[in-house]
Design a protein around this motif. Structure first.
Motif, mmCIF file in Angstrom:
data_model
loop_
_atom_site.group_PDB
_atom_site.id
_atom_site.type_symbol
_atom_site.label_atom_id
_atom_site.label_comp_id
_atom_site.label_asym_id
_atom_site.label_seq_id
_atom_site.Cartn_x
_atom_site.Cartn_y
_atom_site.Cartn_z
ATOM 1 N N GLU A 1 0.721 -1.290 -0.057
ATOM 2 C CA GLU A 1 -0.203 -0.004 0.108
ATOM 3 C C GLU A 1 0.874 1.314 0.053
ATOM 4 O O GLU A 1 0.443 2.302 -0.716
ATOM 5 N N LEU A 2 1.866 1.119 0.816
ATOM 6 C CA LEU A 2 2.877 2.455 0.872
ATOM 7 C C LEU A 2 3.455 2.652 -0.575
ATOM 8 O O LEU A 2 3.926 3.788 -0.919
ATOM 9 N N CYS A 3 4.128 1.430 -1.229
ATOM 10 C CA CYS A 3 4.590 1.749 -2.336
ATOM 11 C C CYS A 3 3.737 2.262 -3.527
ATOM 12 O O CYS A 3 4.137 3.118 -4.343
ATOM 13 N N LEU A 4 2.455 1.952 -3.485
ATOM 14 C CA LEU A 4 1.246 2.368 -4.500
ATOM 15 C C LEU A 4 1.063 3.957 -4.108
ATOM 16 O O LEU A 4 0.842 4.477 -5.077
ATOM 17 N N CYS A 5 1.460 4.325 -3.186
ATOM 18 C CA CYS A 5 1.186 5.780 -2.601
ATOM 19 C C CYS A 5 2.478 6.738 -3.500
ATOM 20 O O CYS A 5 2.250 7.752 -3.776
ATOM 21 N N LEU A 6 3.533 5.827 -3.675
ATOM 22 C CA LEU A 6 4.688 6.602 -4.182
ATOM 23 C C LEU A 6 4.872 6.440 -5.711
ATOM 24 O O LEU A 6 5.059 7.245 -6.358
ATOM 25 N N CYS A 7 4.075 5.264 -6.201
ATOM 26 C CA CYS A 7 4.456 5.014 -7.910
ATOM 27 C C CYS A 7 3.485 5.530 -8.641
ATOM 28 O O CYS A 7 2.124 5.902 -7.975
ATOM 29 N N SER A 8 3.733 5.707 -9.828
ATOM 30 C CA SER A 8 2.731 6.230 -10.912
ATOM 31 C C SER A 8 1.570 5.342 -11.090
ATOM 32 O O SER A 8 1.904 4.464 -11.106
ATOM 33 N N PRO A 9 0.112 5.673 -11.087
ATOM 34 C CA PRO A 9 -0.829 4.886 -11.577
ATOM 35 C C PRO A 9 -0.680 4.096 -12.874
ATOM 36 O O PRO A 9 -1.050 3.088 -13.179
ATOM 37 N N THR A 10 -0.108 4.958 -13.814
ATOM 38 C CA THR A 10 0.039 4.606 -15.185
ATOM 39 C C THR A 10 1.214 3.485 -15.386
ATOM 40 O O THR A 10 1.337 2.809 -16.254
ATOM 41 N N ASP A 11 2.317 4.089 -14.637
ATOM 42 C CA ASP A 11 3.593 3.249 -14.903
ATOM 43 C C ASP A 11 4.232 2.922 -13.345
ATOM 44 O O ASP A 11 4.762 3.740 -12.775
ATOM 45 N N PRO A 12 3.686 1.899 -12.866
ATOM 46 C CA PRO A 12 4.030 1.565 -11.305
ATOM 47 C C PRO A 12 5.473 1.592 -11.277
ATOM 48 O O PRO A 12 6.053 1.401 -9.967
ATOM 49 N N GLY A 13 6.219 1.575 -12.245
ATOM 50 C CA GLY A 13 7.667 1.391 -11.951
ATOM 51 C C GLY A 13 8.483 2.864 -11.963
ATOM 52 O O GLY A 13 9.579 3.002 -11.374
ATOM 53 N N LYS A 14 7.546 3.814 -12.163
ATOM 54 C CA LYS A 14 8.077 5.204 -11.806
ATOM 55 C C LYS A 14 7.395 5.910 -10.838
ATOM 56 O O LYS A 14 6.245 5.751 -10.452
ATOM 57 N N PRO A 15 8.048 6.709 -9.932
ATOM 58 C CA PRO A 15 7.373 7.534 -9.066
ATOM 59 C C PRO A 15 6.293 8.360 -9.628
ATOM 60 O O PRO A 15 6.364 9.036 -10.592
#
Length: 949
Positions: free
Chosen positions: A100-114
């Motif tokens: 959940e915390l990683c999802l707060c930091l990553c881009s919704p469209t590109d999960p590998g980028k902030p």
């Protein structure tokens, strides 16, 4: 808080309304309300309510759709408080919160980028993530590193690496790197951490091997990238790099790779992500890491901030201690980074480096085979560095040059006594020596070096601080004084640990081989002898085969003998025009009269040396000047190295140094004076005067012999000049015969010897005026300051003109009656009657009066010399003679009558400079009371009116 709720039931009742309200209305205000109430609950009680409190906060994070940054930030801060004060005991909680915390930091469209969120939000989420990793129990956190979690763990690591590398905020960068360090269970903060056993480390290393390439490459870019992100980010990145590499490439994990490495997990395609740490993989990985390692070391070892340099010491020490076998290709660069900090300017870095080096030495001395292998690595690194040293010194900036030389010096210090073994290899010795020859090349193109002349024949007499005339050398490939200091220390360490006979023989061969290497070889020899004596070498390993004083003295004698031979000592240092006017007239004549009036042979080697005088370029003359200066510095270094034992070779070394102290070139005379001070202090003499007086017997003997062979030894008069300048009246009885020899040489050959010997006579008369000061106030200006002299000259000129006017009136009969009435004839004194009755016995004159009369007699003859320079020098000598003879006016009066006609010619028909100088001499003649204008008689009326004096 003054009072916290410690009853779980009361705490539940207290927090329930806020939790329910937050679930219904997820606003920033409601989150802050819950966060405030959480601080009223005891930590132990909060642990029991952890899942209940975290539920509404996690619920907000799971709400689909975009959410405001402020809300997410408030939730992360509240969750961070809970996790900082409680423990995570459930694997599901750890796994879900991490996701959940990683999802707060990553881009919704590109999960590998902030995601493009605010800096404050990212910092809050990263702090919460760090608190989560620290709060997890050991049996829970280790499940993160099971193969089934590789994909999720990889996503988290990629996200943290992207934040650490791309984020512009220093705070976020440092926080992301700290989370990455905590994720590998190698955090070094002050909080409590999970204890990792050997089995768990093996699992952890096996899992992180899958991410090693990505972590090392990305973090390397952070370390070597933009320096504007600050030293704190660089330090954190260095820690992540070497701790991750040290975990995966640890020697103890790679010894038995069959256990636990090749278990077949029934995980389908996930198994493809697992890395098998086979020997081939280790070898290939080591080669790739070596490339990154060299780049990191080159960018950070000479970093401006000391904390970065300190972390690089920890970096090298950690990897050498844990990965010495697996990182075989990296050992050389790691040692280079470590030894480069041996002489760091920051004490903390230096002390940590010394401790690390001691540990490295102890580890490799545990067995002979390891020790030999370590020595081989060091010697190979030293050879490689010596090969690239000239190129690095030409192309690098000063900061990099300092680091490279620190590395070179560090290798020598680590090798210690084994330097002898390394230098016994001809290839190593040749490479090191040629590197030093190229690096120490001087820049000799400055025309001021050859133009600068000493204001007097020698530097003024008097006690002064040692090294008052320290000369700054200009080198071709560097300007920083720290670099020259390091090069000198390298040479001293070579002399301290190396075989002094081998080193001296090798560098003496280079000294003789070519004039291109001569100055550099002399500088190295000077420092090698200093180091062999144990001077200027910081405490290190105990050396073997310490040279005794007799051996050192024998080596020093051989070097000095080579330094002072004709071809290396008497080099052309004057521009052609000057030399024609000065000493070249005496040195290059095909036949030169000696004191015994014999013509010397035509095969004089010194004349051959001087034959190239006119054709020498400025570059060559400057090079010769520096060579002589370096050789003089060497004699001073040798004196310090031998101490009182240097007295045994004073008979061969002191005379040449005095010879150069009288040189007209400023740098040479100053270098010789410094060498004299070194010799004085080393041999126990309190001053230069004591040095000369205690050794005057054989010095004057050499001068006397060399004056009889001026064709071979044309610089002998300089030694006399220096002795007069730095001695006292006790020298006078010893030099009487030599002064007569000089005067006799003048009588026999004025044309050839007068310029050289007039310098000696000027120094002699100046010394006599200093040793026997005149009581006549008018002559004190010859020895006073310029200001006093100017004022005194103005007074003397006025008085002289008044006396001249009065004498002119008397000559034409004006005022004769008044003169007669003013000075009635006095009756003969009783002294005259007594003198008539007493026998006519001539009183013996003091030695200095006799010498002054003899010198003044020669000056009368030299006043008509065609050389203006010589006439000016003679007038100066004449003025000093008058000063000395003014103590005996009965002796001065006849000499004044004798010199007046010749002096009058200089006043009436000569160059303006000579007229002015002659005018000063005439004033000094009129100052003594008994030598007033009346005694000069009618000569004054011949004073030139047309000169307008």
């Amino acid at each position: 808080m003054d009072h916290q709720i410690d009853d779980p039931k009361l705490a539940f009742a207290y927090l329930r309304p806020a939790c329910v309200l937050l679930t219904r209305e997820p606003t920033v205000g409601n989150v802050e309300t819950l966060s405030t109430q959480l601080r009223h609950v005891n930590h132990g009680t909060l642990q029991q309510l952890q899942d209940y409190v975290l539920f509404p906060l996690r619920f907000i994070l799971k709400i689909p759709g975009p959410k405001r940054d402020g809300l997410i930030q408030a939730v992360a801060e509240a969750m961070g408080y809970v996790l900082e004060n409680t423990c995570v005991r459930s694997w599901e909680t750890l796994r879900d919160l991490l996701s959940e915390l990683c999802l707060c930091l990553c881009s919704p469209t590109d999960p590998g980028k902030p995601a493009p969120t605010s800096e404050e939000l990212r910092a809050a989420v990263l702090r919460c993530l760090d608190a989560l990793l620290h709060a997890a129990y050991g049996d829970v956190v280790f499940k993160l590193f099971e193969p089934i979690m590789l994909s999720g763990l990889g996503a988290a690591i990629s996200l943290l690496l992207a934040l650490g590398e791309q984020e512009k905020s220093r705070t976020v960068q440092a926080a992301a790197l700290k989370c990455l360090q905590a994720l590998t269970l190698q955090c070094d903060c002050s909080m409590d951490h999970v204890l990792v056993g050997q089995k768990e480390r093996r699992i952890l290393g096996s899992t992180m091997a899958s991410f090693l390439p990505g972590i090392t490459i990305a973090v390397s870019r952070v370390i070597t990238g933009d320096m504007r992100h600050g030293h704190a980010v660089t330090v954190r990145a260095i820690k992540v790099w070497f701790k991750t590499v040290g975990l995966v490439m640890a020697d103890d994990q790679l010894q038995n790779t069959g256990t636990g490495e090749r278990q077949l997990w029934e995980l389908g395609r996930v198994w493809e992500l697992v890395v098998q740490r086979t020997p081939d993989w280790v070898r290939n990985t080591s080669g790739r890491l070596a490339l990154l390692l060299k780049k990191i070391i080159s960018c950070t070892s000479a970093h401006q901030h000391w904390r970065v340099r300190l972390e690089m010491v920890n970096f090298s020490d950690h990897l050498l201690a844990n990965c010495n076998s697996s990182l075989g290709e990296c050992v050389g660069p790691l040692l280079e980074a470590l030894v480069g900090a041996v002489n760091d300017e920051e004490p903390t870095v230096r002390e940590r480096c010394e401790a690390a080096l001691r540990e490295v030495a102890e580890r490799h001395q545990s067995s002979d085979s390891n020790n030999q292998a370590f020595t081989d690595v060091l010697s190979e690194n030293l050879h490689s560095l010596a090969t690239s040293l000239p190129r690095l010194m030409r192309t690098s900036d000063d900061q990099r040059k300092v680091f490279v030389l620190n590395v070179f010096l560090g290798y020598l210090k680590i090798l210690g006594p084994k330097v002898i073994v390394v230098l016994n290899s001809a290839a190593h010795l040749q490479r090191v020596s040629k590197a030093l020859m190229q690096v120490l090349e001087l820049d000799v193109m400055d025309v001021r070096i050859v133009e600068e002349r000493s204001s007097a024949v020698t530097v003024a007499t008097g006690p002064g601080p040692h090294g008052a005339h320290a000369q700054r050398k200009h080198f071709l490939y560097f300007t920083d004084e720290r670099i020259f200091s390091l090069l000198k220390e390298i040479c001293r360490v070579l002399g301290y640990y190396g075989n002094v006979y081998l080193l001296v023989d090798h560098f003496m061969d280079l000294y003789k081989e070519s004039s291109v290497y001569r100055k550099q070889a002399a500088m190295v020899l000077n420092e090698v002898i200093t180091g062999a004596a144990g001077i200027g070498v910081a405490g290190g390993q105990e050396r073997q085969g310490v040279p005794n004083q007799e051996d050192l003295k024998a080596v020093v004698e051989s070097i000095i003998e080579e330094y002072i031979c004709l071809s290396h000592w008497h080099l052309p240092t004057l521009i052609g025009e000057e030399s024609d006017k000065g000493e070249q007239e005496q040195q290059t004549q095909s036949s030169l009269f000696s004191i015994s009036n014999e013509v010397e042979g035509k095969g004089n080697p010194l004349q051959l040396v001087q034959a190239v005088h006119k054709s020498s370029t400025i570059h060559e003359l400057n090079s010769n000047i520096w060579q002589i200066c370096i050789q003089l510095e060497g004699i001073g270094c040798f004196a310090q190295a031998l101490g009182m034992d240097f007295r045994l070779i004073l008979m061969t070394s002191l005379y040449p140094v005095l010879e150069k102290a009288g040189d007209e070139t400023l740098l040479i005379s100053q270098a010789a004076l410094d060498a004299m001070w070194d010799i004085s202090l080393a041999c126990g003499y309190a001053s230069l005067k004591e040095l000369i007086n205690e050794n005057s017997d054989y010095l004057l003997n050499d001068v006397s012999l060399n004056l009889q062979r001026l064709g071979v030894h044309p610089h002998a008069p300089r030694v006399l000049t220096v002795m007069f300048s730095h001695s006292d009246p006790s020298l006078l009885p010893l030099v009487g015969d030599i002064v007569q020899d000089v005067l006799l040489a003048l009588d026999m050959s004025y044309d050839e010897t007068s310029p050289l010997f007039c310098t000696v006579l000027h120094s002699l008369m100046k010394a006599l005026a200093r040793w026997f000061p005149s009581s006549v106030a008018g002559t004190s200006d010859a020895l006073g300051t310029k200001k006093v002299r100017r004022e005194q000259d103005q007074l003397n000129v006025r008085q002289f003109l008044l006396d001249y006017h009065k004498q002119k009136e008397l000559a034409v009969g004006i005022g004769a009656e008044e003169e007669g009435t003013e000075h009635p004839e006095l009756p003969p004194s009783m002294d005259c009657e007594e003198d008539m009755d007493s026998p006519d016995v001539k009183v013996e004159l003091p030695a200095h009066i006799t010498i002054a009369k003899d010198v003044m007699e020669r000056c009368i003859h030299l006043l008509s010399d065609p050389s203006l320079r010589l006439r000016l020098k003679v007038l100066d000598v004449l003025e000093l003679c008058v000063c000395v003879l003014s103590q005996k006016e009965n002796e001065l009066l006849p000499m004044a009558h004798r010199c007046w006609p010749a002096l009058l010619l200089r006043l009436t028909a000569d160059d303006p400079l000579a007229v002015l100088r002659a005018f000063r001499v005439s004033i000094s003649l009129l100052l003594p009371p008994s030598l007033s204008s009346v005694h000069i008689g009618g000569n004054l009326q011949r004073f030139p009116e047309e000169e307008g004096v």
